[in-house]
Design an enzyme around this catalytic site. Structure first.
Site, mmCIF file in Angstrom:
data_model
loop_
_atom_site.group_PDB
_atom_site.id
_atom_site.type_symbol
_atom_site.label_atom_id
_atom_site.label_comp_id
_atom_site.label_asym_id
_atom_site.label_seq_id
_atom_site.Cartn_x
_atom_site.Cartn_y
_atom_site.Cartn_z
ATOM 1 N N ARG A 45 -2.787 1.278 -9.689
ATOM 2 C CA ARG A 45 -1.752 2.140 -9.092
ATOM 3 C C ARG A 45 -0.445 2.145 -9.869
ATOM 4 O O ARG A 45 0.436 2.940 -9.548
ATOM 5 C CB ARG A 45 -1.527 1.766 -7.623
ATOM 6 C CG ARG A 45 -2.672 2.228 -6.739
ATOM 7 C CD ARG A 45 -2.415 1.972 -5.264
ATOM 8 N NE ARG A 45 -3.542 2.444 -4.467
ATOM 9 C CZ ARG A 45 -3.853 1.999 -3.259
ATOM 10 N NH1 ARG A 45 -3.102 1.062 -2.685
ATOM 11 N NH2 ARG A 45 -4.886 2.481 -2.602
ATOM 12 N N LYS A 69 -5.846 -2.469 -7.204
ATOM 13 C CA LYS A 69 -6.133 -1.766 -5.956
ATOM 14 C C LYS A 69 -7.249 -0.738 -6.208
ATOM 15 O O LYS A 69 -7.946 -0.805 -7.217
ATOM 16 C CB LYS A 69 -4.861 -1.110 -5.422
ATOM 17 C CG LYS A 69 -3.800 -2.118 -5.014
ATOM 18 C CD LYS A 69 -4.241 -2.926 -3.807
ATOM 19 C CE LYS A 69 -3.224 -3.970 -3.402
ATOM 20 N NZ LYS A 69 -3.729 -4.873 -2.369
ATOM 21 N N ASP A 91 0.817 -1.219 0.000
ATOM 22 C CA ASP A 91 0.000 0.000 0.000
ATOM 23 C C ASP A 91 0.852 1.270 0.000
ATOM 24 O O ASP A 91 0.329 2.370 -0.211
ATOM 25 C CB ASP A 91 -0.931 0.017 1.220
ATOM 26 C CG ASP A 91 -2.039 -1.022 1.093
ATOM 27 O OD1 ASP A 91 -2.252 -1.543 -0.021
ATOM 28 O OD2 ASP A 91 -2.695 -1.313 2.112
#
Ligand code: S3P
Length: 442
Positions: free
Chosen positions: A361, A357, A330
């Site tokens: 990303r 995600k 993350d």
């Protein structure tokens, strides 16, 4: 839209980040399935975690949400219904933007005596659910994608008898692992989930504290196993949620892109399955130390970070990949931002999961860093960042992805001119006070 400028001076001081999102979700879920009450301190009051509370209330669980008058800190009390005490919801469960809520709840719902539907916002309805449909089906559940596209909305026919499985997950995903383990609580026989590298193990740690017979092991072939023997009841308990390292990441990064900065981020969870950002920044030469380390359940520490000139390895290249990826998945958007400011090349690989995600990303980070003048290219499983070109303010498309919006707020601190972040309110998903907290340091 919010407009941000280059930091006018070094950032100094103490920062408290809100509670860990993964742990907050799990504290509600496991508290709901336990007998007795679970009191949660430090719960993350963000849109994603409130979606989890809402779903469990719809399943008949009584959850009090108050503020402690003494210190203004939220206090959540979950009055657990026990493993077999959930009741049928009157309508489709709505999980908002939360992948964790959608996938973990599906594991629980697959084992209930009632039918139900579960879905979330337009981003959730694009995220892959085959990864949970497949193992749950192997366990004997009846779960399907209503549109037939392997995405939510999902329909679950209840009343199925589940059995434990040995499952080899292709991806290191705590959401997949936890979904299967939660269904395993209701199954006949043991459930074992193998993953190529150990993903965050908050479910294993917390379920064990609630009384489940569960542990992690490294298998002979090097894969990571989570092993559950069902049959024990869960008992309510008190939970202290530590600060979220994924939120602390933005301030760690801020100190590393603004010369002269020194920040202390207090009481952050440093579980090694989450702390990859600290390891790799230290390898890049960052001055980061941990103080006040505590090991009561989930380990915590104060993170002290001082501005440092970062570097690649001997040949000027820094590689991030392999088993490190799940420990910092993350944080990759903000790691990419920091890497863009360093005078070396960074290769991020083995991170194809970034494509599924809250936004893609790989594409969203590359597009926005390019807009700021960075020399960067997307690859199939990551990106290559040729750092060192000065960043310029730009209009940033957050794609309604909270971590994108916050990562580029950090980029703005190092960029010449004005950076404007579109749809910045998406930070409410994980960190509603982010812009105020950042502003208080500037
Ligand atoms: C989470 C697991 C990770 C992470 C997500 C939260 C969790 O997702 O990216 O933000 O709480 O289990 P994956 O399991 O899809 O890797």
């Amino acid at each position: 839209m919010i407009s941000l400028l280059k930091a006018p001076h070094p950032l100094k001081g103490n920062v408290y980040v809100p509670g860990d999102k993964s742990i907050s979700h799990r504290s509600i879920m496991f508290g709901a399935l336990a007998k007795g009450t679970t009191e949660i301190t430090g719960f993350l009051e963000s849109a994603d975690c409130l979606s989890t509370i809402d779903c469990f209330r719809r399943l008949g669980v009584h959850i009090d949400h108050t503020i402690r008058p003494t210190n203004g800190v939220p206090k959540i009390t979950v009055h657990g219904n026990g493993l077999h005490g959930l009741t049928a919801p009157s309508r489709t469960l709505f999980t908002g933007n939360s992948g964790t809520t959608t996938r973990l709840m599906s594991g629980i719902l697959a084992a209930q005596p009632f039918d139900c539907n579960i879905t979330g916002d337009s981003s959730i309805e694009k995220r892959p659910m085959k990864r949970i449909i497949e193992p749950l089906t192997q366990m004997g559940a009846d779960i399907s994608s209503i549109m037939g596209n392997d995405c939510a909305p999902l329909h679950i026919n209840g009343g199925k008898k589940l059995h434990g499985i040995n499952y080899r997950s292709k991806v290191a995903s705590a959401q997949v692992k936890s979904c299967i383990l939660l269904a395993g609580l209701y199954s006949e026989g043991d459930t074992v989930v193998y993953e190529p590298a150990l993903s965050r193990n908050h479910s294993e740690i917390m379920l064990s504290a609630f009384g489940a017979d569960i542990h992690n092991e490294i298998a002979r072939d090097g894969s990571a196993a989570a092993i559950l023997h069902p049959g024990t009841e869960l008992r309510g308990m008190n939970i202290n949620v530590p600060g979220d390292i994924s939120s602390a990441a933005f301030f760690i990064a801020a100190a590393l892109v603004v010369p002269g900065s020194e920040l202390v981020i207090k009481n952050v969870g440093i579980n090694e399955t989450r702390a990859g950002i600290i390891t790799i920044f230290k390898q890049m030469g960052a001055d980061i130390t941990l103080e006040n380390i505590k090991k009561d359940g989930e380990p915590t520490a104060d993170i002290v970070v001082k501005y440092s000139e970062l570097h690649g390895n001997q040949n000027g290249i820094f590689e991030i990949g392999g088993k490190d990826i799940p420990t910092l998945i993350d944080e990759i958007p903000v790691i990419a931002v920091v890497a863009a400011t360093g005078d070396f090349e960074t290769i991020i690989k083995d991170a194809g999961e970034l494509k599924v995600k809250e936004s893609n990303r790989i594409d969203s980070v590359v597009e926005n860093l390019k807009a700021m003048g960075c020399d960067i290219e997307a690859t199939d499983d990551g990106m290559v960042i040729h750092g060192g070109k000065p960043l310029q303010g730009a209009d940033i498309n957050s794609y309604n992805d909270h971590r994108l919006a916050m990562s580029f707020a950090i980029a703005s601190l190092a960029a010449n001119g004005t950076t404007r972040i579109l749809d910045e309110s998406c930070v409410n998903i994980s960190y509603p006070t982010f812009f105020n907290d950042l502003q208080s340091l500037i």
